[in-house]
Design a protein around this motif. Structure first.
Motif, short mmCIF file in Angstrom:
data_model
loop_
_atom_site.label_atom_id
_atom_site.label_comp_id
_atom_site.label_asym_id
_atom_site.label_seq_id
_atom_site.Cartn_x
_atom_site.Cartn_y
_atom_site.Cartn_z
N CYS A 116 4.19 10.50 -6.71
CA CYS A 116 5.23 10.90 -7.68
C CYS A 116 4.58 11.28 -9.00
O CYS A 116 4.93 12.31 -9.59
N LEU A 117 3.64 10.46 -9.47
CA LEU A 117 2.99 10.75 -10.75
C LEU A 117 2.32 12.12 -10.69
O LEU A 117 2.48 12.93 -11.62
N SER A 118 1.60 12.39 -9.63
CA SER A 118 0.89 13.68 -9.62
C SER A 118 1.84 14.85 -9.44
O SER A 118 1.47 15.99 -9.69
N ALA A 119 3.10 14.57 -9.07
CA ALA A 119 4.10 15.64 -9.03
C ALA A 119 4.96 15.67 -10.30
O ALA A 119 5.88 16.48 -10.39
N GLY A 120 4.67 14.76 -11.24
CA GLY A 120 5.42 14.80 -12.49
C GLY A 120 6.63 13.89 -12.56
O GLY A 120 7.57 14.15 -13.31
N VAL A 121 6.60 12.79 -11.80
CA VAL A 121 7.71 11.83 -11.85
C VAL A 121 7.15 10.43 -12.05
O VAL A 121 6.30 9.97 -11.29
N LEU A 122 7.64 9.76 -13.10
CA LEU A 122 7.18 8.40 -13.40
C LEU A 122 8.09 7.40 -12.70
O LEU A 122 9.27 7.31 -13.02
N VAL A 123 7.54 6.65 -11.73
CA VAL A 123 8.31 5.56 -11.11
C VAL A 123 7.49 4.27 -11.19
O VAL A 123 6.26 4.30 -11.19
N LEU A 124 8.19 3.17 -11.26
CA LEU A 124 7.56 1.86 -11.40
C LEU A 124 7.71 1.07 -10.10
O LEU A 124 8.69 1.26 -9.37
N SER A 125 6.76 0.19 -9.86
CA SER A 125 6.89 -0.72 -8.73
C SER A 125 7.30 -2.09 -9.26
O SER A 125 7.31 -2.33 -10.47
N ASP A 146 0.83 -1.21 0.00
CA ASP A 146 0.00 0.00 0.00
C ASP A 146 0.86 1.25 0.00
O ASP A 146 0.55 2.24 -0.68
N ALA A 147 1.95 1.24 0.75
CA ALA A 147 2.85 2.39 0.77
C ALA A 147 3.40 2.63 -0.63
O ALA A 147 3.49 3.77 -1.10
N VAL A 148 3.73 1.54 -1.33
CA VAL A 148 4.28 1.68 -2.69
C VAL A 148 3.25 2.31 -3.61
O VAL A 148 3.57 3.22 -4.40
N LYS A 149 2.01 1.87 -3.50
CA LYS A 149 0.95 2.46 -4.35
C LYS A 149 0.83 3.96 -4.09
O LYS A 149 0.70 4.76 -5.03
N ARG A 150 0.86 4.33 -2.81
CA ARG A 150 0.72 5.76 -2.48
C ARG A 150 1.92 6.56 -2.99
O ARG A 150 1.76 7.68 -3.49
N ARG A 193 18.23 14.58 -9.86
CA ARG A 193 18.14 15.05 -8.47
C ARG A 193 16.75 15.60 -8.16
O ARG A 193 16.22 15.40 -7.07
N ASP A 194 16.15 16.30 -9.12
CA ASP A 194 14.81 16.84 -8.90
C ASP A 194 13.81 15.69 -8.70
O ASP A 194 13.00 15.71 -7.77
N GLY A 195 13.89 14.68 -9.57
CA GLY A 195 12.98 13.53 -9.45
C GLY A 195 13.18 12.80 -8.13
O GLY A 195 12.22 12.37 -7.49
N LEU A 196 14.44 12.65 -7.72
CA LEU A 196 14.72 11.95 -6.46
C LEU A 196 14.18 12.73 -5.26
O LEU A 196 13.71 12.14 -4.28
N ALA A 197 14.24 14.06 -5.35
CA ALA A 197 13.71 14.89 -4.25
C ALA A 197 12.20 14.67 -4.12
O ALA A 197 11.66 14.57 -3.01
N VAL A 198 11.52 14.57 -5.27
CA VAL A 198 10.07 14.30 -5.25
C VAL A 198 9.80 12.94 -4.61
O VAL A 198 8.92 12.79 -3.75
N LEU A 199 10.59 11.95 -5.01
CA LEU A 199 10.42 10.60 -4.47
C LEU A 199 10.69 10.58 -2.97
O LEU A 199 9.93 9.98 -2.18
N ALA A 200 11.77 11.24 -2.55
CA ALA A 200 12.13 11.27 -1.13
C ALA A 200 10.98 11.87 -0.32
O ALA A 200 10.61 11.35 0.74
N ASP A 201 10.41 12.93 -0.84
CA ASP A 201 9.29 13.59 -0.18
C ASP A 201 8.09 12.65 -0.05
O ASP A 201 7.46 12.55 1.00
N ALA A 202 7.81 11.93 -1.14
CA ALA A 202 6.68 11.00 -1.14
C ALA A 202 6.90 9.88 -0.11
O ALA A 202 5.96 9.43 0.53
#
Ligand SMILES: *Cc1c(COP(=O)(O)O)cnc(C)c1O
Length: 447
Positions: free
Chosen positions: A401-410, A392-396, A432-441
């Motif tokens: 990330c998607l709604s912030a503009g970063v495509l990540v896969l599970s 569930d955490a992965v889904k969230r 680095r920008d994408g990773l910052a979004v991911l870290a935040d999520a």
């Protein structure tokens, strides 16, 4: 990381909600005519892509951490690949190598034989998809040994054709309802350091697998041991040191063909041409696909010449295998990988991922482990302070990330792994920008 040149601005930019109206309209058309079993990770429709970004039908620009599942390592519109494709297509799109052969097929096999580890004589054959490469590797191993059994591992993924479904470990979504499956496939445990008993070494994990092979199959019936040197769909599992080399030794001692499935891990992704090199492995056969041809469908099997030459003439092939346009793309992609030293870049990407996400993984109660090699890194998510999977955490996190503009896969057998597979040409700022979004999520999901 060195700066490269790009055609599109390398930043995320959202002009509409995600998905926007144009993607939503395409989704409605799709719902009427595309079989629902073919599903997509994200609801946005691509119209352009370059370097580390994908642009959708509404003009939104996403940072790409998926590379279309580890395919567009050189970028999705690499100029050298695009030129080679156009030039090849303007001469001929197809003759069939089994009918009228052509030079680029031979040249791709030369590259594969030259790049695969080991100084023994090697030969190669080309196909269309990763699954087809794995099927052919098994055919060759069976022919060369005169035996039928194939050993595959827990958490393995090898494709969606009948034999490769049998070789794949996970039922949902890959196998459920699609049986019966090909026979003579046996599954044994892999080395999964995060989930193995504490202190289990790679050698011990290999002995565990070998003992099971001996009792369930018998070494003299085994044609091949098939393994991903870094397991992909199963969760970017890196076997403990000593696991692969002990298995390789057992294969040698028992006349068993060792097949490394490098379809996802190969071709610069992990910071070397093949992930098996980092484990000190010289497999008898290697399968490749995904990253080798800059996005065009191409796959290959490369291995010891005497094993590759075992089947009778005419025993291997296919109408499209080694298509000339795909071969031209592969030669351009491989040339670019060498020229831009994408192996070094993959290692740099891995260091930056570890630098940014390492501290987050350390402090977040829901990150079990950050692991991987080079630009093939992943985070395994758990229920707070346990090892119980937390899909569930992965889904969230993926949704945030998607709604912030970063495509990540599970990925992962338990759906609890976020994997990072950025194009190897991604710009450092974009990464680095994408990773910052991911870290935040991740922080939000763990709060
Ligand atoms: C993707 C994958 C395959 C299957 O490749 P396709 O081109 O989708 O058939 C096989 N093995 C591994 C390790 C993969 O990641």
């Amino acid at each position: 990381m060195l700066n490269l040149e790009y055609r599109l601005p390398q930043q995320r930019q959202l002009l509409t909600p995600v998905p926007g109206p144009a993607s939503t309209a395409l989704a409605a058309r799709r719902a009427d005519v595309v079989a629902r079993a073919v599903s997509s990770s994200v609801p946005v429709y691509a119209v352009d892509a370059d370097g580390g970004v994908v642009v959708d039908a509404d003009g939104n620009s996403f940072i790409d951490f998926g590379s279309g599942i580890a395919v567009t390592s050189v970028g999705a519109s690499n100029a050298a690949v695009a030129r080679a494709v156009a030039e090849a297509a303007s001469r001929f799109t197809h003759t069939c190598f089994m009918v009228t052969p052509y030079e680029d097929y031979v040249a791709v096999c030369e590259e594969l034989a030259g790049l695969a580890p080991g100084d023994h004589a090697k030969k190669a054959a080309l196909f269309n998809s990763g699954a087809e490469a794995v099927e052919n590797a098994v055919k060759i191993a069976r022919y060369a040994t005169g035996r039928d059994a194939v050993i595959a591992f827990e958490h393995a993924y090898h494709g969606r054709t009948n034999l490769t479904m049998a070789l794949t470990s996970k039922a949902m979504p890959y196998k459920a309802g699609f049986g019966p499956f090909a026979p003579s496939v046996y599954r044994v445990p892999v080395s999964y350091p995060f989930r193995d008993p504490d202190g289990m070494t790679g050698e011990q994990a290999a002995e565990r697998a070998i003992a099971m092979i001996a009792t369930q199959v018998g070494a003299d019936r085994v044609a091949a041991v098939l393994i991903e040197p870094v397991l992909g769909e199963g969760g970017f599992i890196v076997p403990a040191d000593g696991f692969l080399t002990r298995l390789a030794q057992w294969c040698r001692d028992n006349g068993v063909v060792l097949i490394a499935d490098e379809v996802q891990a190969g071709f610069c992704r992990t910071g070397s041409w093949f992930a098996c090199e980092q484990a000190g492995l010289e497999p008898d056969i290697i399968t490749v696909a995904k990253g080798i041809a800059g996005g065009l469908p191409l796959a290959g099997v490369v291995g010891r010449a005497e094993i590759m030459d075992a089947p009778h003439a005419g025993g291997l092939g296919g109408t499209y295998g080694g298509n000339p346009v795909a071969c031209a793309a592969a030669l351009a992609a491989i040339g670019y990988m060498k020229q831009a030293d994408l192996n070094a870049r993959a290692r740099d990407i891995g260091s930056i991922i570890a630098e940014v996400l390492g501290p987050v993984a350390e402090t977040s109660p829901i990150v079990g482990e950050l692991r991987g090699r080079g630009a093939m890194m992943a985070l395994e998510f758990v229920q707070p302070l346990t090892k119980d999977p937390n899909p569930d955490a992965v889904k969230r996190i993926v949704a945030a990330c998607l709604s912030a503009g970063v495509l990540v896969l599970s990925c992962g057998t338990y759906g609890n792994v976020v994997r990072l597979l950025p194009p190897l040409v991604i710009a450092e700022d974009t990464l680095r920008d994408g990773l910052a979004v991911l870290a935040d999520a991740i922080v939000q999901a763990g709060a």
